[in-house]
Write an enzyme that holds these catalytic residues in place. Structure first.
Site, short mmCIF file in Angstrom:
data_model
loop_
_atom_site.label_atom_id
_atom_site.label_comp_id
_atom_site.label_asym_id
_atom_site.label_seq_id
_atom_site.Cartn_x
_atom_site.Cartn_y
_atom_site.Cartn_z
N SER A 142 0.83 -1.19 0.00
CA SER A 142 0.00 0.00 0.00
C SER A 142 0.87 1.24 0.00
O SER A 142 2.03 1.20 0.39
CB SER A 142 -0.88 0.02 1.24
OG SER A 142 -1.50 1.26 1.36
N TYR A 173 -1.71 -0.53 10.21
CA TYR A 173 -1.79 -0.98 8.82
C TYR A 173 -0.49 -0.65 8.08
O TYR A 173 0.11 -1.51 7.44
CB TYR A 173 -2.99 -0.29 8.16
CG TYR A 173 -3.17 -0.56 6.70
CD1 TYR A 173 -3.71 -1.76 6.26
CD2 TYR A 173 -2.84 0.41 5.74
CE1 TYR A 173 -3.91 -1.99 4.91
CE2 TYR A 173 -3.04 0.18 4.40
CZ TYR A 173 -3.57 -1.01 3.98
OH TYR A 173 -3.77 -1.24 2.64
N1 LIG Z 1 -8.53 -0.22 -1.59
C1 LIG Z 1 -7.51 0.57 -1.45
O1 LIG Z 1 -7.63 1.76 -1.54
C2 LIG Z 1 -6.16 0.00 -1.19
C3 LIG Z 1 -5.10 0.87 -1.13
C4 LIG Z 1 -3.82 0.38 -0.89
C5 LIG Z 1 -3.66 -0.99 -0.72
N2 LIG Z 1 -4.71 -1.83 -0.77
C6 LIG Z 1 -4.46 -3.24 -0.56
O2 LIG Z 1 -5.05 -3.98 -1.57
C7 LIG Z 1 -5.39 -5.26 -1.07
C8 LIG Z 1 -6.83 -5.56 -1.43
O3 LIG Z 1 -7.64 -4.62 -0.79
P1 LIG Z 1 -9.11 -4.27 -1.19
O4 LIG Z 1 -9.19 -2.81 -1.22
O5 LIG Z 1 -9.49 -5.04 -2.37
O6 LIG Z 1 -9.87 -4.73 0.13
P2 LIG Z 1 -10.94 -5.83 0.41
O7 LIG Z 1 -12.09 -5.65 -0.51
O8 LIG Z 1 -11.22 -5.82 1.86
O9 LIG Z 1 -10.19 -7.13 -0.03
C9 LIG Z 1 -9.33 -7.85 0.82
C10 LIG Z 1 -9.68 -9.29 0.73
O10 LIG Z 1 -8.84 -10.07 1.58
C11 LIG Z 1 -9.64 -10.97 2.29
N3 LIG Z 1 -9.01 -11.40 3.54
C12 LIG Z 1 -8.99 -10.78 4.75
N4 LIG Z 1 -8.31 -11.50 5.64
C13 LIG Z 1 -7.92 -12.63 5.00
C14 LIG Z 1 -7.21 -13.78 5.40
N5 LIG Z 1 -6.79 -13.94 6.64
N6 LIG Z 1 -6.98 -14.73 4.48
C15 LIG Z 1 -7.43 -14.59 3.22
N7 LIG Z 1 -8.10 -13.54 2.79
C16 LIG Z 1 -8.34 -12.55 3.66
C17 LIG Z 1 -10.91 -10.23 2.52
O11 LIG Z 1 -11.95 -11.14 2.81
P3 LIG Z 1 -13.29 -10.61 3.55
O12 LIG Z 1 -13.88 -9.58 2.67
O13 LIG Z 1 -14.11 -11.82 3.66
O14 LIG Z 1 -12.82 -10.06 4.86
C18 LIG Z 1 -11.11 -9.53 1.20
O15 LIG Z 1 -11.75 -10.34 0.27
C19 LIG Z 1 -5.14 -5.26 0.42
O16 LIG Z 1 -3.90 -5.90 0.67
C20 LIG Z 1 -5.05 -3.80 0.71
O17 LIG Z 1 -4.27 -3.56 1.82
C21 LIG Z 1 -5.96 -1.35 -1.00
#
Ligand SMILES: NC(=O)c1ccc[n+]([C@@H]2O[C@H](COP(=O)([O-])OP(=O)(O)OC[C@H]3O[C@@H](n4cnc5c(N)ncnc54)[C@H](OP(=O)(O)O)[C@@H]3O)[C@@H](O)[C@H]2O)c1
Ligand SMILES: *[C@@H]1O[C@H](CO)[C@@H](O)[C@H](O)[C@H]1NC(C)=O
Ligand SMILES: *[C@@H]1O[C@H](CO)[C@@H](O)[C@H](O)[C@H]1NC(C)=O
Length: 390
Positions: free
Chosen positions: A223, A236
């Site tokens: 991130s 985080y």
């Molecule tokens: N969105 C942003 O703006 C942003 C910015 C920078 C970085 N990121 C990074 O991008 C990645 C994806 O984020 P996202 O925005 O798509 O968020 P998200 O929709 O919450 O996706 C994260 C996924 O990981 C799953 N997860 C959580 N704990 C887990 C575990 N122990 N084992 C396996 N899966 C698990 C979640 O499942 P559940 O939904 O069932 O909990 C969810 O499906 C993350 O690493 C996040 O830190 C996102």
């Protein structure tokens, strides 16, 4: 043709050519995988060649043309994408958000996708089952559960016996409740580390033997908060920083095996990672209950409620279109020479530049302006309003 040489019209042609070249270069930088590029890259050299000869005369024109071709070949060689073929890719956290979109996107492009999901019976998994091709396999994969990681490994290695596993995308992650580091409970620090760092390490370590066989790619979705300090992201950000540093070391160590590693540092995208209002109420309540009395006094409950409203408004500033992230991951997976670091999204590259090249006080000032909240801790409120009245 030489009649043009040195004339104002000739220089105009040179100007137009240069402008055209720069624009196209910029466009390819932005849209790495557009099919139109192929056409442009066949057309552009021919056009450039004609213009060079027309403006500079045959001899000099040819020299300039050949030199620019050589430079662009070297440059573009690294941008060229490998064919998808029958490449297999594992993605963690495909239930929702970026991982979910990525699973669909790569499946659509013809990859053999292993979509790791936290809940195999959940709505996210169901949707993938319904909308994706037969090539996609769903894997029950909680990355913090060693048994499930092992089981996923056995399933994947059985399925990819001949072709090998080309890529692993460590996407699963949690954000936790973003609040001042002093307020966050230890359990939140531990949970972030558990999923965002230890989970990704375990998945990577488990699947590296398969990647070494295919000389494939390891991609970590870290991130922006893992590369630069941002207020309210202590837990985080620290877990993502650990992941990014691990990635960097791995990049150096795994190059001898022919494995290329890339880290993705997206800025804000609208995915639902920020959570829902009811979830936040629960977390704020927990947070308040576990705070020492004097800290609770100093910050005040309405300070936390103020943070909540800030983060509920956040999605409005975030990009709902995930394609910059998807393109970055695709480039990391398929480019002949992938970058070590991708910064998709508004402000991600800019803030990193300010952090790297400017004095810290300036960076802190800019981020302070960008990430400001109306929330002021109770103990500071009186002095704040006094200074406003001065
Ligand atoms: N969105 C942003 O703006 C942003 C910015 C920078 C970085 N990121 C990074 O991008 C990645 C994806 O984020 P996202 O925005 O798509 O968020 P998200 O929709 O919450 O996706 C994260 C996924 O990981 C799953 N997860 C959580 N704990 C887990 C575990 N122990 N084992 C396996 N899966 C698990 C979640 O499942 P559940 O939904 O069932 O909990 C969810 O499906 C993350 O690493 C996040 O830190 C996102
Ligand atoms: C880990 O996964 C296994 C197999 O799915 C399951 O039986 C076990 O309860 C899980 N352990 C934890 C701590 O969730
Ligand atoms: C991703 O992180 C894992 C574990 O932290 C590490 O093994 C791997 O090399 C990293 N890869 C990249 C591309 O950052």
């Amino acid at each position: 043709m030489d009649a043009f040489a040195g004339s104002p019209l000739g220089w105009l042609c040179v100007g137009v050519t240069v402008l055209f070249g720069v624009t196209v270069l910029y466009m390819t930088k932005r849209n790495l995988v557009e099919k139109a590029d192929v056409l442009v890259w066949r057309l552009l050299p021919a056009l450039l060649g004609l213009l060079c000869v027309a403006t500079l005369g045959t001899g000099r024109g040819l020299v300039v043309f050949c030199t620019s071709c050589l430079i662009s070949c070297v440059y573009l060689g690294g941008r060229a994408l490998l064919p998808v073929g029958d490449k297999a890719v594992l993605i963690t956290g495909s239930d929702t958000g970026i991982g979910h979109a990525l699973a669909k996107y790569l499946d659509n492009l013809g990859f053999m996708v292993f979509a790791g999901v936290l809940n195999k019976d959940g709505p996210g998994a169901e949707k993938l089952r319904r909308t994706c091709s037969q090539r996609l396999s769903l894997l029950q994969l909680d990355i913090t559960n060693a048994t499930q990681v092992k089981e996923a490994y056995l399933k994947v290695s059985e399925k990819v016996q001949n072709t090998g596993l080309w890529g692993v995308v460590n996407n699963a992650g949690i954000l936790g409740f973003p609040a001042d580091g002093e307020l966050l409970p230890m359990s939140m620090y531990r949970q972030c580390m558990e999923v965002n760092f230890f989970g990704a390490v375990e998945v990577s370590k488990t699947f590296l033997p398969l990647l070494r066989k295919s000389q494939g790619r390891l991609v970590n979705v870290s991130s922006m908060a893992g590369g630069i300090p941002l207020p309210r992201y202590a837990a985080y950000g620290a877990s993502k920083a650990a992941l990014s540093m691990f990635s960097g070391v791995m990049r150096q160590e795994l190059s001898k095996w022919g494995i290329k590693v890339a880290a993705i540092h997206p800025s804000g995208f609208r995915t639902g990672i920020e959570g829902t209002s009811s979830l936040w109420d629960k977390q704020i309540k927990e947070l308040m209950e576990n705070l020492p009395a004097h800290t609770r006094q100093d910050y005040g409950e309405d300070y936390l409620l103020g943070l909540k409203s800030y983060f509920l408004h956040m999605p409005a500033y975030c990009n709902a279109d995930l394609s910059p992230v998807l393109n970055a991951v695709l480039h990391a997976l398929l480019a002949k020479r992938p970058h070590g670091l991708y910064t998709p999204g508004k402000g991600a590259y800019m803030s990193l530049c300010i952090f790297c090249y400017f004095p810290l006080w300036f960076y802190d000032f800019v981020i302070g302006k960008m990430m400001t909240t109306e929330s002021v801790p109770r103990a500071l409120r009186t002095s704040e309003s006094e200074s406003k009245n001065l």
